[in-house]
Design an enzyme around this catalytic site. Sequence first.
Site, PDB file in Angstrom:
ATOM      1  N   SER A   1      49.867  73.866  25.019  1.00 35.80           N
ATOM      2  CA  SER A   1      50.471  72.785  25.802  1.00 35.80           C
ATOM      3  C   SER A   1      51.635  72.150  25.061  1.00 35.80           C
ATOM      4  O   SER A   1      51.701  72.160  23.832  1.00 35.80           O
ATOM      5  CB  SER A   1      49.438  71.707  26.096  1.00 35.80           C
TER       6      SER A   1
HETATM    7  N1  SAH Z   1      43.893  74.051  23.670  1.00 34.94           N
HETATM    8  C1  SAH Z   1      44.723  75.232  23.587  1.00 34.94           C
HETATM    9  C2  SAH Z   1      45.350  75.544  24.936  1.00 34.94           C
HETATM   10  C3  SAH Z   1      45.092  76.938  25.314  1.00 34.94           C
HETATM   11  S1  SAH Z   1      45.440  77.389  26.990  1.00 34.94           S
HETATM   12  C4  SAH Z   1      45.750  75.113  22.477  1.00 34.94           C
HETATM   13  O1  SAH Z   1      45.861  74.041  21.868  1.00 34.94           O
HETATM   14  O2  SAH Z   1      46.433  76.091  22.187  1.00 34.94           O
HETATM   15  C5  SAH Z   1      43.818  77.381  27.700  1.00 34.94           C
HETATM   16  C6  SAH Z   1      42.834  78.313  27.098  1.00 34.94           C
HETATM   17  O3  SAH Z   1      41.622  78.202  27.870  1.00 34.94           O
HETATM   18  C7  SAH Z   1      43.197  79.792  27.135  1.00 34.94           C
HETATM   19  O4  SAH Z   1      43.184  80.283  25.827  1.00 34.94           O
HETATM   20  C8  SAH Z   1      42.113  80.432  28.000  1.00 34.94           C
HETATM   21  O5  SAH Z   1      41.734  81.723  27.574  1.00 34.94           O
HETATM   22  C9  SAH Z   1      40.975  79.446  27.828  1.00 34.94           C
HETATM   23  N2  SAH Z   1      39.932  79.473  28.857  1.00 34.94           N
HETATM   24  C10 SAH Z   1      40.072  79.615  30.196  1.00 34.94           C
HETATM   25  N3  SAH Z   1      38.865  79.582  30.807  1.00 34.94           N
HETATM   26  C11 SAH Z   1      37.940  79.412  29.813  1.00 34.94           C
HETATM   27  C12 SAH Z   1      36.507  79.304  29.790  1.00 34.94           C
HETATM   28  N4  SAH Z   1      35.773  79.353  30.909  1.00 34.94           N
HETATM   29  N5  SAH Z   1      35.908  79.149  28.609  1.00 34.94           N
HETATM   30  C13 SAH Z   1      36.617  79.094  27.449  1.00 34.94           C
HETATM   31  N6  SAH Z   1      37.959  79.203  27.399  1.00 34.94           N
HETATM   32  C14 SAH Z   1      38.612  79.354  28.575  1.00 34.94           C
END
Ligand code: SAH
Length: 214
Positions: free
Chosen positions: A62
């Site tokens: 983000s």
């Molecule tokens: N907090 C992260 C943002 C990553 S984007 C950062 O600081 O970089 C969102 C992430 O959520 C992705 O990596 C995606 O694979 C993950 N995601 C999506 N659905 C999910 C689920 N059900 N359980 C765990 N992770 C999930």
Amino acid sequence: MDQYGTGRERMVQEQLRRRDITDERVLAVMSEVPRHCFVDDAMRGRAYGDHPLPIGAGQTISQPYIVAYMTQALGLTGSEKVLEIGTGSGYQAAVLSRLCSQVYTVERINSLLAGARKTFDKLRYYNIRAKLDDGTVGWPENGPYDAIIVTAGGPGIPEPLIEQLADPGRLIIPVGNQHVQDLQLLEKKEGQVEIFNLASVRFVDLVGEHGWSK
Ligand code: SAH
């Protein structure tokens, strides 16, 4: 200061202070955590820009402002146990880890989880535990959590997460369709649950049993 320190300071001044990030603890942590360590080498020069960045596997880290905004909304004081769903690069978990006592974070894509774990070790962020799973079912063994943050957008608030939230407790999650979501803050207090809409946002999909099916 490392060579990225100037860009990081400018990010804090121009993207966070000048908007509505006022929590001094959050601002201090945003000026400490080396965001460039959480992106690929080729992207490092853009790590402190006012935008999200790709982190592989079709996912994104983000925008710094969104990380600060969601963190501030949790109102952490230092003693909390926090659950994050969507580890991704690990950056959000790293920021949280400097503001609470223990972070648990769940990621469904193995390559991202492995990368995040490596970065946590390298930076010696030892109060983060990460696992590979569908985070929409939470991480019941370690609950209840004083705060829960979901960094992917789902069709609703997963029921298991509400159950695993402590009382009092705060949960923040983007809820909407697969194009645009409302950033919702759920507050649990004295057995009651209240939900507030904070902002309109755009996140990658929350995929799982209590999320999107694909
Ligand atoms: N907090 C992260 C943002 C990553 S984007 C950062 O600081 O970089 C969102 C992430 O959520 C992705 O990596 C995606 O694979 C993950 N995601 C999506 N659905 C999910 C689920 N059900 N359980 C765990 N992770 C999930």
